[in-house]
Motif scaffolding. Structure first.
Motif, PDB file in Angstrom:
ATOM      1  N   GLN A   1       0.821  -1.211   0.000  1.00  0.00           N
ATOM      2  CA  GLN A   1       0.000   0.000   0.000  1.00  0.00           C
ATOM      3  C   GLN A   1       0.854   1.260   0.000  1.00  0.00           C
ATOM      4  OE1 GLN A   1      -2.367  -0.940   3.492  1.00  0.00           O
ATOM      5  NE2 GLN A   1      -4.095  -1.475   2.201  1.00  0.00           N
TER       6      GLN A   1
ATOM      7  N   GLU B   1     -10.853  -7.885   2.648  1.00  0.00           N
ATOM      8  CA  GLU B   1     -10.137  -6.820   1.956  1.00  0.00           C
ATOM      9  C   GLU B   1     -10.919  -6.350   0.731  1.00  0.00           C
ATOM     10  OE1 GLU B   1      -7.413  -5.257   2.734  1.00  0.00           O
ATOM     11  OE2 GLU B   1      -7.145  -4.130   0.861  1.00  0.00           O
TER      12      GLU B   1
ATOM     13  N   GLN C   1     -12.376  -2.662   0.014  1.00  0.00           N
ATOM     14  CA  GLN C   1     -12.004  -1.955  -1.204  1.00  0.00           C
ATOM     15  C   GLN C   1     -13.226  -1.613  -2.060  1.00  0.00           C
ATOM     16  OE1 GLN C   1      -8.789  -1.353  -2.533  1.00  0.00           O
ATOM     17  NE2 GLN C   1      -7.648  -2.140  -0.778  1.00  0.00           N
TER      18      GLN C   1
ATOM     19  N   ASP D   1     -14.861   2.024  -2.009  1.00  0.00           N
ATOM     20  CA  ASP D   1     -14.632   3.014  -3.049  1.00  0.00           C
ATOM     21  C   ASP D   1     -14.753   2.297  -4.380  1.00  0.00           C
ATOM     22  OD1 ASP D   1     -11.399   2.674  -2.058  1.00  0.00           O
ATOM     23  OD2 ASP D   1     -11.879   2.437  -4.173  1.00  0.00           O
TER      24      ASP D   1
ATOM     25  N   MET E   1     -13.075   1.123  -6.838  1.00  0.00           N
ATOM     26  CA  MET E   1     -12.140   0.173  -7.434  1.00  0.00           C
ATOM     27  C   MET E   1     -11.665   0.606  -8.815  1.00  0.00           C
ATOM     28  SD  MET E   1     -13.054  -3.685  -6.649  1.00  0.00           S
ATOM     29  CE  MET E   1     -13.295  -4.343  -5.040  1.00  0.00           C
TER      30      MET E   1
ATOM     31  N   ILE F   1      -4.209  -1.115  -6.632  1.00  0.00           N
ATOM     32  CA  ILE F   1      -3.871  -1.066  -5.214  1.00  0.00           C
ATOM     33  C   ILE F   1      -2.781  -0.027  -4.982  1.00  0.00           C
ATOM     34  CG2 ILE F   1      -2.792  -2.354  -3.338  1.00  0.00           C
ATOM     35  CD1 ILE F   1      -4.017  -4.864  -4.542  1.00  0.00           C
TER      36      ILE F   1
ATOM     37  N   SER G   1      -3.785   3.673  -5.345  1.00  0.00           N
ATOM     38  CA  SER G   1      -4.876   4.161  -4.522  1.00  0.00           C
ATOM     39  C   SER G   1      -4.405   4.717  -3.186  1.00  0.00           C
ATOM     40  CB  SER G   1      -5.882   3.048  -4.288  1.00  0.00           C
ATOM     41  OG  SER G   1      -5.248   2.002  -3.591  1.00  0.00           O
ATOM     42  N   TYR G   2      -3.141   4.642  -2.934  1.00  0.00           N
ATOM     43  CA  TYR G   2      -2.650   5.166  -1.663  1.00  0.00           C
ATOM     44  C   TYR G   2      -1.785   6.386  -1.877  1.00  0.00           C
ATOM     45  CZ  TYR G   2      -4.835   1.347   0.498  1.00  0.00           C
ATOM     46  OH  TYR G   2      -5.788   0.497   0.933  1.00  0.00           O
TER      47      TYR G   2
ATOM     48  N   ARG H   1      -8.068  -2.631  -9.717  1.00  0.00           N
ATOM     49  CA  ARG H   1      -8.690  -3.563  -8.788  1.00  0.00           C
ATOM     50  C   ARG H   1      -9.989  -4.146  -9.316  1.00  0.00           C
ATOM     51  NH1 ARG H   1      -8.982  -0.010  -3.751  1.00  0.00           N
ATOM     52  NH2 ARG H   1      -8.913   1.561  -5.377  1.00  0.00           N
TER      53      ARG H   1
ATOM     54  N   PHE I   1      -9.599  -7.987  -8.545  1.00  0.00           N
ATOM     55  CA  PHE I   1     -10.321  -8.605  -7.440  1.00  0.00           C
ATOM     56  C   PHE I   1     -11.329  -9.676  -7.857  1.00  0.00           C
ATOM     57  CE2 PHE I   1      -9.370  -5.262  -3.957  1.00  0.00           C
ATOM     58  CZ  PHE I   1      -8.099  -5.802  -3.852  1.00  0.00           C
TER      59      PHE I   1
END
Lengths: 318, 512
Positions: free
Chosen positions: B99, B215, B219, B222, B224, B228, B231-232, B391, B395
């Motif tokens: 992250q 997780e 996630q 928001d 997606m 990953i 997004s930080y 994501r 995902f």
């Protein structure tokens, strides 16, 4: 118009009937893959027997075999699945051990461990051999039994789990010898052997091939076995019967089908598996894997299972 | 010595190396996919080994095993979904590192620590297999019980900011572990008559649900849209963050060695396993670290601790197998079968009669570790890109694997429901900022603890004296008391600082 409709109807009906009858008339079996359920994890003893047979038998079946490991609850989940499957010969179970002859005496199962199945063939017989720690004070089983009679409840035995065949065998042994011991269940046979070697229990059961490596290595001593005749792997170990205790229990493995499977299909499967059983490649694999081959036909396999089931039942009723 | 060299040349034939390479690739991929476990892969490869030479068979099995355990860390680090149970502790710091944009560094540290842990356990296996096996036998029910009690104190270590929440989480784990047949009399507890629940909730569905599914739910809040990594906010593309620097190694080498020893120690005790080992390694690393507060927020030390420990288990589980013919876990049980097929009989005499096979095991295990490093290193840039996949694409794919993996454990649909249920529970716990790691530890330790405790009490006829009289058992109890005292003191001093007005609270990240 009416006629042509009738004709079409008749034709459709005929098609349907013949369509359904076709396979029955031709008596073609098997026409699709045969599913074999194994109640234990891949790589375990029961699984290895299934896979060893499956590596040879398709040649004689004319169809592939697929092994399905449906594990859990001491093999009873797979057994229940097969007991409820369509009795058409396409679903089989590897059975004969704890889930067939033992567990049912300890708790209620959603199927009858013997009557819900129609035996096909017995492939192997794993004998059960009783062992002391190499440094145990008793030279013979007799000495131990005398000691245990003087000290009821003092000595401990390991089992592979509550209600399993090792547990039943030890209960039956204590019953015949007239002694009382404490039961310490472990998860499987191997941790029980470790406990024996570490001196945490006084007796543990193993299969002759497992025991032999440890006997030769000076870790344990085998004292007796629950079969009717001695094992070639340790010919100097006397059977319980020779010592005067009437007990015959073995961890058998073979194939069973759901009860109600047509006789000719059982016989067809039996013939095919028997040819596989006698095949050179299979014999060689068994020797390497130290599987003791032990053929029995459908009727004899049923009798043998029933005999062991009743023996355990009579001990537990006391 | 001559024999050792002979066996070395037997091992490095071209065809064996090819098998090694292919199995390593397969192992990493299977390990990285949540739910496809190493045990399953090894079991299914056994029929292939029937027609192989011993060297080839060993190459195949060990390569899948060793690289599979490493592979589990890849998905643990990148997407918070431990690919194998043994990588559960790796998520604690690995995923926060991703992250922060430090996925590359985490992956490399995992590989480095895995390799060192693996090699350490081989050295221990070669040097002291027989002595250590004799020592492992001393661990009877009483010793195991107290070892588990000590291990449970790790719950406190992993609790993070709020001890109460940590203990609550651990208690939930213990509670869930009570489902299933009891270890002594096989009386079904909380199974509601379902045979499927008699073995309790499977570890894999619980693990996947708690970590990966929760997780995804977090996630999903928001939209997606991004990856990953992107997004930080702290996401960084600094060169330094994707490399393993000298500073990282200096920081972690003690941890790696300590975890390696712990892993080897736990590995040689039959029936405890790599998952416990990696939490042990992680917990001890945090206890010993100069900056324990960084644990759980993305420190290389945390990744190193978990990965060194779980790979050290690999070599060590061979100790009871080779020396005593006792397979300590499902994997060594499979290996036992594979060795029998090859005509190798394990047990005390193997060191006399089949020394060639023993040497071959040492050599192929070492080669498997070397191939793991080489192969994984060349995959590294590919791995890193996974964190860059949007994501909304990543995902769903992972979710499919989660479902398939849960089902495949024992071909049972109920495990899928368990996984989903655990996912929802994990999500709720996260919302309350309750850490998930203590839950997992409580869950893992509950059953072995109960089993050992009750076995010990059968032997002692209910007397608790056994836990004090036996020296090893008493030793673990003393360690437990010390650990608790240490923890209380730290909590008190931390509280003292806070009341003195030290407002050094770091960002309110929820800890895993």
């Amino acid at each position: 118009m009416m006629d042509s409709k009738k004709i079409i109807r008749f034709a459709l009906a005929a098609l349907l009937v013949f369509g359904l009858m076709g396979p029955a008339l031709a008596a073609e079996f098997p026409t699709k893959t045969i599913k074999v359920y194994v109640g234990f994890s891949p790589g375990g003893g029961t699984d290895i027997i299934a896979r060893t047979v499956a590596s040879v038998a398709p040649e004689f079946l004319g169809q592939a075999m697929v092994i399905i490991n449906k594990t859990g609850a001491a093999g009873t989940i797979a057994a229940r699945e097969v007991s409820q499957a369509k009795p058409d010969g396409y679903t089989l179970l590897v059975a004969g051990g704890s889930e067939t002859v033992s567990v049912g005496h300890y708790r209620e199962l959603p199927y009858h461990p013997i009557n819900a199945f129609s035996p096909v063939i017995r492939i192997s017989r794993d004998r059960m051999i009783l062992n002391f720690n190499a440094n145990a004070p008793w030279k013979t089983l007799k000495e131990f039994i005398q000691d245990a009679k003087r000290n009821p409840g003092k000595y401990k035995y390991a089992s592979s789990g509550h209600g399993g065949i090792y547990h039943s065998a030890m209960l039956a042994f204590c019953d015949r010898a007239g002694i009382k011991m404490k039961h310490v269940p472990y998860k499987g046979g191997a941790p029980g052997m470790a406990a024996l070697m570490g001196g945490h229990v006084d007796i543990a059961i193993a299969s002759p091939s497992e025991a032999r490596a440890l006997v030769e290595g000076g870790k344990i001593r085998s004292v007796t076995l629950t079969s009717l005749e001695r094992t070639p792997l340790q010919p100097d170990v006397p059977t319980l019967k020779e010592l005067g205790y009437d007990l015959y229990l073995e961890n058998q493995k073979g194939f069973v089908a759901p009860a109600g499977t047509p006789k000719e299909r059982i016989m067809f499967l039996h013939e095919a598996f028997k040819k596989a059983y006698e095949h050179k490649a299979f014999v060689k694999l068994c020797t390497r894997l130290k599987i003791e081959r032990g053929y029995l036909g459908p009727e004899d396999f049923r009798k043998s299972l029933m005999g062991m089931y009743n023996q355990i039942g009579s001990v537990l009723k006391k | 010595m001559e024999l050792l060299i002979d066996q070395f040349f037997v091992a490095i034939q071209g065809s064996n190396l090819l098998v090694l390479f292919l199995s390593t690739v397969a192992g990493i991929l299977i390990g990285a996919i949540p739910g496809l476990t190493v045990n399953m892969a090894v079991a299914l490869s056994i029929p292939l080994t029937i027609h192989m030479s011993l060297a080839q068979a060993l190459c195949m099995i060990f390569a899948i095993y060793v690289s599979g355990i490493y592979g589990g860390s890849v998905s643990a680090i990148l997407v918070n979904a431990p690919g194998t149970p043994a990588a559960a502790a790796t998520t604690l710091d690995g995923y926060p590192m991703t992250q922060q944009g430090k996925a590359g560094k985490a992956l490399k540290m995992a590989l480095f620590a895995s390799f060192i842990g693996g090699i350490m356990s081989i050295i221990i296996l070669v040097l002291v297999a027989q002595n250590l096996a004799a020592f492992a036998l001393k661990f009877g029910p009483a010793e195991r019980t107290t070892l588990m009690v000590f291990a449970l104190t790790i719950v406190g270590v992993l609790s993070g900011r709020s001890m109460i929440k940590g203990l609550l989480s651990g208690a939930i784990g213990l509670l869930f572990a009570t489902v299933g047949a009891d270890p002594m009399l096989a009386v079904p507890r909380f199974t509601f008559g379902m045979l499927e629940l008699e073995e309790g909730f499977g570890f894999i569905p619980v693990l996947i649900g708690l970590f990966a599914v929760s997780e995804m739910l977090v996630q999903a809040e928001d939209r997606m849209q991004t990856s990953i990594k992107a997004s930080y906010k702290e996401s960084s593309d600094r060169e330094e963050d994707s490399r393993l620097t000298r500073k990282d190694i200096l920081l972690s080498w003690k941890t790696i060695i300590r975890s390696g020893f712990l892993g080897a120690f736990i590995g040689c005790l039959p029936g405890i396993g790599a998952t416990v080992a990696c939490f042990f390694g992680y917990g001890e690393a945090k206890r010993a670290s100069k900056n324990p507060d960084l644990f759980g927020k993305g420190t290389v030390e945390g990744v190193a601790a978990a990965e060194s420990a779980n790979n050290a288990v690999a070599g060590a589980t061979l100790i009871p197998l080779l020396a005593l013919s006792i397979p300590g876990d499902a994997l060594t049980a499979i290996l036992y079968g594979a060795l029998l097929i090859q005509g190798v009989q394990t047990g005390p005499l193997i060191f006399q009669y089949q020394l060639d096979a023993v040497y071959l095991i040492y050599i192929t295990l070492t080669l498997a570790n070397i191939f793991m490093v080489a192969t994984a290193a060349s995959f590294m840039s590919f791995f890193k890109r996974i964190a860059e996949v949007p994501r909304r694409i990543l995902f769903p794919i992972i979710f499919v694997f989660c479902v398939v993996g849960s089902f495949a454990m024992r071909n049972s649909v109920i495990d899928i429901y368990i996984m989903m249920g655990m996912g929802v529970m994990g999500y709720i716990l996260r919302k309350f900022q309750i850490p998930l790691a203590p839950l997992l530890i409580g869950y893992i330790l509950a059953n072995p603890f109960e089993e050992a405790l009750r076995q010990a009490l059968v032997g002692s006829e209910g007397s608790l004296k056994v836990f004090v009289v036996k020296p090893i058992a008493a030793g673990f109890l003393i360690l437990t008391v010390l650990a608790i005292v240490f923890m209380i003191r730290r909590t008190l001093s931390a509280r003292g600082e806070e009341t003195q007005g030290g407002e050094n609270r770091e960002g309110e990240e929820s800890e895993l």
